[in-house]
Design a protein around this motif. Structure first.
Motif, PDB file in Angstrom:
ATOM      1  N   THR A 120       0.806  -1.215   0.000  1.00 56.42           N
ATOM      2  CA  THR A 120       0.000   0.000   0.000  1.00 56.42           C
ATOM      3  C   THR A 120       0.841   1.268   0.000  1.00 56.42           C
ATOM      4  OG1 THR A 120      -0.172  -0.181   2.417  1.00 56.42           O
ATOM      5  CG2 THR A 120      -1.971  -1.094   1.112  1.00 56.42           C
ATOM      6  N   ASN A 121       2.086   1.175   0.466  1.00 53.68           N
ATOM      7  CA  ASN A 121       2.942   2.363   0.476  1.00 53.68           C
ATOM      8  C   ASN A 121       3.781   2.492  -0.791  1.00 53.68           C
ATOM      9  OD1 ASN A 121       4.632   0.226   0.912  1.00 53.68           O
ATOM     10  ND2 ASN A 121       5.735   1.149   2.632  1.00 53.68           N
ATOM     11  N   ASN A 122       3.671   1.494  -1.712  1.00 52.61           N
ATOM     12  CA  ASN A 122       4.408   1.561  -2.967  1.00 52.61           C
ATOM     13  C   ASN A 122       3.729   0.634  -3.969  1.00 52.61           C
ATOM     14  OD1 ASN A 122       6.191   1.798  -5.060  1.00 52.61           O
ATOM     15  ND2 ASN A 122       8.000   1.151  -3.905  1.00 52.61           N
ATOM     16  N   ALA A 123       2.650   1.111  -4.566  1.00 47.86           N
ATOM     17  CA  ALA A 123       1.820   0.281  -5.432  1.00 47.86           C
ATOM     18  C   ALA A 123       2.535  -0.152  -6.704  1.00 47.86           C
ATOM     19  CB  ALA A 123       0.529   1.005  -5.784  1.00 47.86           C
ATOM     20  N   GLU A 124       3.591   0.550  -7.107  1.00 46.94           N
ATOM     21  CA  GLU A 124       4.268   0.230  -8.360  1.00 46.94           C
ATOM     22  C   GLU A 124       5.319  -0.865  -8.202  1.00 46.94           C
ATOM     23  OE1 GLU A 124       3.210   1.485 -11.184  1.00 46.94           O
ATOM     24  OE2 GLU A 124       1.690   2.524 -10.000  1.00 46.94           O
ATOM     25  N   ALA A 125       5.818  -1.055  -7.015  1.00 43.27           N
ATOM     26  CA  ALA A 125       6.887  -2.034  -6.800  1.00 43.27           C
ATOM     27  C   ALA A 125       6.351  -3.460  -6.885  1.00 43.27           C
ATOM     28  CB  ALA A 125       7.542  -1.801  -5.446  1.00 43.27           C
ATOM     29  N   GLN A 126       7.146  -4.344  -7.472  1.00 39.34           N
ATOM     30  CA  GLN A 126       6.774  -5.753  -7.534  1.00 39.34           C
ATOM     31  C   GLN A 126       6.872  -6.362  -6.139  1.00 39.34           C
ATOM     32  OE1 GLN A 126       5.658  -7.102 -10.290  1.00 39.34           O
ATOM     33  NE2 GLN A 126       5.453  -9.235  -9.637  1.00 39.34           N
ATOM     34  N   VAL A 127       5.896  -7.197  -5.784  1.00 42.97           N
ATOM     35  CA  VAL A 127       5.875  -7.865  -4.486  1.00 42.97           C
ATOM     36  C   VAL A 127       6.207  -9.344  -4.703  1.00 42.97           C
ATOM     37  CG1 VAL A 127       4.500  -8.481  -2.466  1.00 42.97           C
ATOM     38  CG2 VAL A 127       4.164  -6.257  -3.575  1.00 42.97           C
ATOM     39  N   PRO A 128       7.449  -9.750  -4.444  1.00 43.71           N
ATOM     40  CA  PRO A 128       7.798 -11.179  -4.598  1.00 43.71           C
ATOM     41  C   PRO A 128       7.025 -12.020  -3.586  1.00 43.71           C
ATOM     42  CG  PRO A 128       9.757  -9.790  -4.410  1.00 43.71           C
ATOM     43  CD  PRO A 128       8.601  -8.956  -4.009  1.00 43.71           C
ATOM     44  N   LEU A 129       6.529 -13.169  -4.038  1.00 37.51           N
ATOM     45  CA  LEU A 129       5.766 -14.050  -3.174  1.00 37.51           C
ATOM     46  C   LEU A 129       6.556 -15.310  -2.856  1.00 37.51           C
ATOM     47  CD1 LEU A 129       2.167 -13.837  -4.723  1.00 37.51           C
ATOM     48  CD2 LEU A 129       3.247 -12.371  -2.994  1.00 37.51           C
ATOM     49  N   ALA A 130       6.390 -15.781  -1.638  1.00 33.25           N
ATOM     50  CA  ALA A 130       7.016 -17.025  -1.205  1.00 33.25           C
ATOM     51  C   ALA A 130       6.184 -18.206  -1.684  1.00 33.25           C
ATOM     52  CB  ALA A 130       7.137 -17.042   0.311  1.00 33.25           C
ATOM     53  N   VAL A 131       6.821 -19.343  -1.860  1.00 34.34           N
ATOM     54  CA  VAL A 131       6.116 -20.567  -2.221  1.00 34.34           C
ATOM     55  C   VAL A 131       5.558 -21.193  -0.949  1.00 34.34           C
ATOM     56  CG1 VAL A 131       6.326 -22.879  -3.186  1.00 34.34           C
ATOM     57  CG2 VAL A 131       7.531 -20.965  -4.260  1.00 34.34           C
ATOM     58  N   VAL A 132       4.249 -21.364  -0.901  1.00 32.84           N
ATOM     59  CA  VAL A 132       3.572 -21.968   0.253  1.00 32.84           C
ATOM     60  C   VAL A 132       2.753 -23.137  -0.264  1.00 32.84           C
ATOM     61  CG1 VAL A 132       1.958 -21.622   2.147  1.00 32.84           C
ATOM     62  CG2 VAL A 132       3.467 -19.754   1.442  1.00 32.84           C
ATOM     63  N   HIS A 133       3.047 -24.335   0.207  1.00 34.33           N
ATOM     64  CA  HIS A 133       2.395 -25.543  -0.286  1.00 34.33           C
ATOM     65  C   HIS A 133       2.493 -25.629  -1.804  1.00 34.33           C
ATOM     66  CE1 HIS A 133       1.061 -26.700   3.667  1.00 34.33           C
ATOM     67  NE2 HIS A 133       0.507 -25.532   3.839  1.00 34.33           N
ATOM     68  N   GLU A 134       3.718 -25.445  -2.289  1.00 39.39           N
ATOM     69  CA  GLU A 134       4.104 -25.637  -3.687  1.00 39.39           C
ATOM     70  C   GLU A 134       3.587 -24.565  -4.636  1.00 39.39           C
ATOM     71  OE1 GLU A 134       3.109 -29.597  -4.885  1.00 39.39           O
ATOM     72  OE2 GLU A 134       4.506 -30.537  -3.476  1.00 39.39           O
ATOM     73  N   LYS A 135       2.870 -23.564  -4.158  1.00 38.36           N
ATOM     74  CA  LYS A 135       2.334 -22.524  -5.026  1.00 38.36           C
ATOM     75  C   LYS A 135       2.547 -21.147  -4.391  1.00 38.36           C
ATOM     76  CE  LYS A 135       0.691 -25.400  -8.086  1.00 38.36           C
ATOM     77  NZ  LYS A 135       1.186 -25.447  -9.491  1.00 38.36           N
ATOM     78  N   LYS A 136       2.656 -20.126  -5.245  1.00 41.09           N
ATOM     79  CA  LYS A 136       2.827 -18.766  -4.744  1.00 41.09           C
ATOM     80  C   LYS A 136       1.494 -18.088  -4.417  1.00 41.09           C
ATOM     81  CE  LYS A 136       7.338 -17.675  -6.699  1.00 41.09           C
ATOM     82  NZ  LYS A 136       8.139 -16.661  -7.441  1.00 41.09           N
ATOM     83  N   MET A 137       0.423 -18.569  -5.005  1.00 42.85           N
ATOM     84  CA  MET A 137      -0.883 -17.994  -4.703  1.00 42.85           C
ATOM     85  C   MET A 137      -1.935 -19.091  -4.768  1.00 42.85           C
ATOM     86  SD  MET A 137      -2.967 -14.809  -6.485  1.00 42.85           S
ATOM     87  CE  MET A 137      -1.602 -13.671  -6.173  1.00 42.85           C
ATOM     88  N   HIS A 138      -2.795 -19.109  -3.767  1.00 44.58           N
ATOM     89  CA  HIS A 138      -3.923 -20.028  -3.747  1.00 44.58           C
ATOM     90  C   HIS A 138      -5.197 -19.199  -3.896  1.00 44.58           C
ATOM     91  CE1 HIS A 138      -1.634 -23.621  -2.359  1.00 44.58           C
ATOM     92  NE2 HIS A 138      -0.827 -22.669  -1.903  1.00 44.58           N
ATOM     93  N   LEU A 139      -5.956 -19.496  -4.931  1.00 47.33           N
ATOM     94  CA  LEU A 139      -7.193 -18.776  -5.217  1.00 47.33           C
ATOM     95  C   LEU A 139      -8.377 -19.677  -4.888  1.00 47.33           C
ATOM     96  CD1 LEU A 139      -8.916 -16.497  -6.531  1.00 47.33           C
ATOM     97  CD2 LEU A 139      -8.477 -17.614  -8.735  1.00 47.33           C
ATOM     98  N   ILE A 140      -9.204 -19.233  -3.968  1.00 44.55           N
ATOM     99  CA  ILE A 140     -10.417 -19.955  -3.598  1.00 44.55           C
ATOM    100  C   ILE A 140     -11.607 -19.208  -4.179  1.00 44.55           C
ATOM    101  CG2 ILE A 140     -11.842 -20.806  -1.709  1.00 44.55           C
ATOM    102  CD1 ILE A 140      -9.107 -22.184  -1.970  1.00 44.55           C
ATOM    103  N   ILE A 141     -12.445 -19.923  -4.914  1.00 38.13           N
ATOM    104  CA  ILE A 141     -13.640 -19.353  -5.527  1.00 38.13           C
ATOM    105  C   ILE A 141     -14.846 -20.114  -5.000  1.00 38.13           C
ATOM    106  CG2 ILE A 141     -14.833 -18.831  -7.700  1.00 38.13           C
ATOM    107  CD1 ILE A 141     -12.058 -19.109  -9.081  1.00 38.13           C
ATOM    108  N   VAL A 142     -15.822 -19.399  -4.454  1.00 34.41           N
ATOM    109  CA  VAL A 142     -17.045 -20.040  -3.971  1.00 34.41           C
ATOM    110  C   VAL A 142     -18.255 -19.258  -4.448  1.00 34.41           C
ATOM    111  CG1 VAL A 142     -15.994 -21.081  -1.910  1.00 34.41           C
ATOM    112  CG2 VAL A 142     -16.955 -18.769  -1.770  1.00 34.41           C
ATOM    113  N   SER A 143     -19.334 -19.971  -4.713  1.00 40.02           N
ATOM    114  CA  SER A 143     -20.601 -19.269  -4.927  1.00 40.02           C
ATOM    115  C   SER A 143     -21.037 -18.689  -3.587  1.00 40.02           C
ATOM    116  CB  SER A 143     -21.661 -20.223  -5.470  1.00 40.02           C
ATOM    117  OG  SER A 143     -21.848 -21.316  -4.587  1.00 40.02           O
ATOM    118  N   GLN A 144     -21.804 -17.621  -3.638  1.00 40.49           N
ATOM    119  CA  GLN A 144     -22.141 -16.945  -2.385  1.00 40.49           C
ATOM    120  C   GLN A 144     -22.960 -17.829  -1.453  1.00 40.49           C
ATOM    121  OE1 GLN A 144     -24.604 -13.176  -2.307  1.00 40.49           O
ATOM    122  NE2 GLN A 144     -22.633 -12.324  -1.695  1.00 40.49           N
ATOM    123  N   ASP A 145     -23.700 -18.786  -1.996  1.00 40.40           N
ATOM    124  CA  ASP A 145     -24.443 -19.704  -1.125  1.00 40.40           C
ATOM    125  C   ASP A 145     -23.598 -20.869  -0.647  1.00 40.40           C
ATOM    126  OD1 ASP A 145     -24.216 -21.267  -3.366  1.00 40.40           O
ATOM    127  OD2 ASP A 145     -26.353 -21.694  -3.576  1.00 40.40           O
TER     128      ASP A 145
END
Length: 324
Positions: A120-145
């Motif tokens: 939030t203090n530097n929106a232009e800078a790249q944010v390197p992500l650590a590998v957590v459980h073999e992936k850098k990002m876990h995306l969860i998608i759910v229907s609202q119900d």
């Protein structure tokens, strides 16, 4: 501690990681929250959609639980992870920039989801992500119900954004969660609500507790060491069988024997259950204690892999108000 009932599995501790988000903007820059498990139980506060963490006072901290600190190396008593030396006196704040191509979300039409974590203090800078459980990002998608659940993994592109293809099955409201960890910082959770055009199915209202799941010849059963109530530590146990026989040879999925996500009926309470490395002899497992902050109905999604196939089991859990 109660032993998990997954037969003959390597020991796997399931850590209930609670996160809450107030953010509901559809696809604009979405403030991320530290998914610092139990952060809001230990003095963190929310301001403008960001959870603020207190300044660190010690030299070592758990990457999963920033509230666990020490003045010397060691392991986290909550999850067993190795404490890492801290370099910052306070946890940075992050937000998630989200975009879709095409921008209009329509049921049955493929899209590309694109994410870019930003400080939030530097929106232009790249944010390197650590590998957590073999992936850098876990995306969860759910229907609202909470009748639909998807677990995806956006991959880093040359553009510096994390992208993943996806197709919504039906129209209606959905909720997206991005679970990630910037290098040198704590786990973060971003949340957005989106609406998908196209035919909708009737929303389902989950009311009754359901701790058994059966599909594709598999059965999974959840049990707890005590009734699940607000503020009371509990230990979850999981038993998996196939065609009536205990499963003793689960494959690793994302580096572990199982993964679990728990979401409250209003979708604002998010709990991510992280399995841990083996701690005891083969055939035993350890359950880890945690506590729910709010009463009500929760949906539980358990993923495990066997015979080369990932299975997704779903349950319904009723958390009651603690009695004196």
């Amino acid at each position: 501690m109660k032993r998990l009932l997954i037969p003959l599995l390597a020991s796997a501790t399931f850590l209930w990681a609670a996160c809450t988000s107030n953010e509901s903007s559809p696809v604009t820059s979405a403030p991320a929250q530290p998914a610092a498990e139990e952060a809001h139980q230990h003095g963190a506060h929310t301001e403008h959609g960001n959870t603020q963490q207190p300044a660190a006072e010690q030299a070592y901290a758990c990457p999963m639980h920033p509230d666990v600190t020490s003045d010397k190396p060691g392991t986290c008593p909550k999850c067993g992870m190795t404490l890492v030396r801290t370099t910052n006196t306070a946890t940075p704040s992050y937000q998630m920039n989200v975009a879709f191509t095409p921008a209009q979300l329509t049921a049955g039409k493929p899209i590309t989801m694109s994410f870019r974590p930003q400080a939030t203090n530097n929106a232009e800078a790249q944010v390197p992500l650590a590998v957590v459980h073999e992936k850098k990002m876990h995306l969860i998608i759910v229907s609202q119900d909470l009748s639909e659940f998807y677990h995806e993994h956006p991959e880093l592109q040359a553009s510096g954004r994390y992208e993943v293809p996806f197709t919504f099955k039906t129209g209606g409201p959905y909720v997206l969660y991005q679970d990630y960890q910037p290098e040198g910082s704590s786990h973060q959770l971003a949340r957005q609500e989106v609406t998908v055009a196209g035919p909708r199915k009737p929303a389902f209202q989950f009311r009754n507790e359901q701790l058994r799941w059966q599909q594709n010849g598999y059965q999974a059963v959840l049990s707890f060491d005590k009734p699940t109530s607000v503020g009371q530590p509990t230990t979850v146990s999981v038993q998996v069988s196939r065609n009536g026989q205990p499963v003793t040879d689960l494959d690793n999925y994302l580096g572990a024997k199982g993964h679990m996500v728990v979401i409250s009926q209003n979708t604002e309470q998010y709990l991510h259950v992280h399995p841990q490395e083996a701690r005891s002899s083969a055939g035993s497992a350890i359950g880890f204690n945690s506590a729910f902050e709010q009463p009500g109905i929760y949906r539980v999604f358990l993923q495990f892999k066997h015979a080369g196939q990932v299975q997704t089991a779903d349950f319904t859990l009723n958390v009651v108000t603690a009695t004196t």
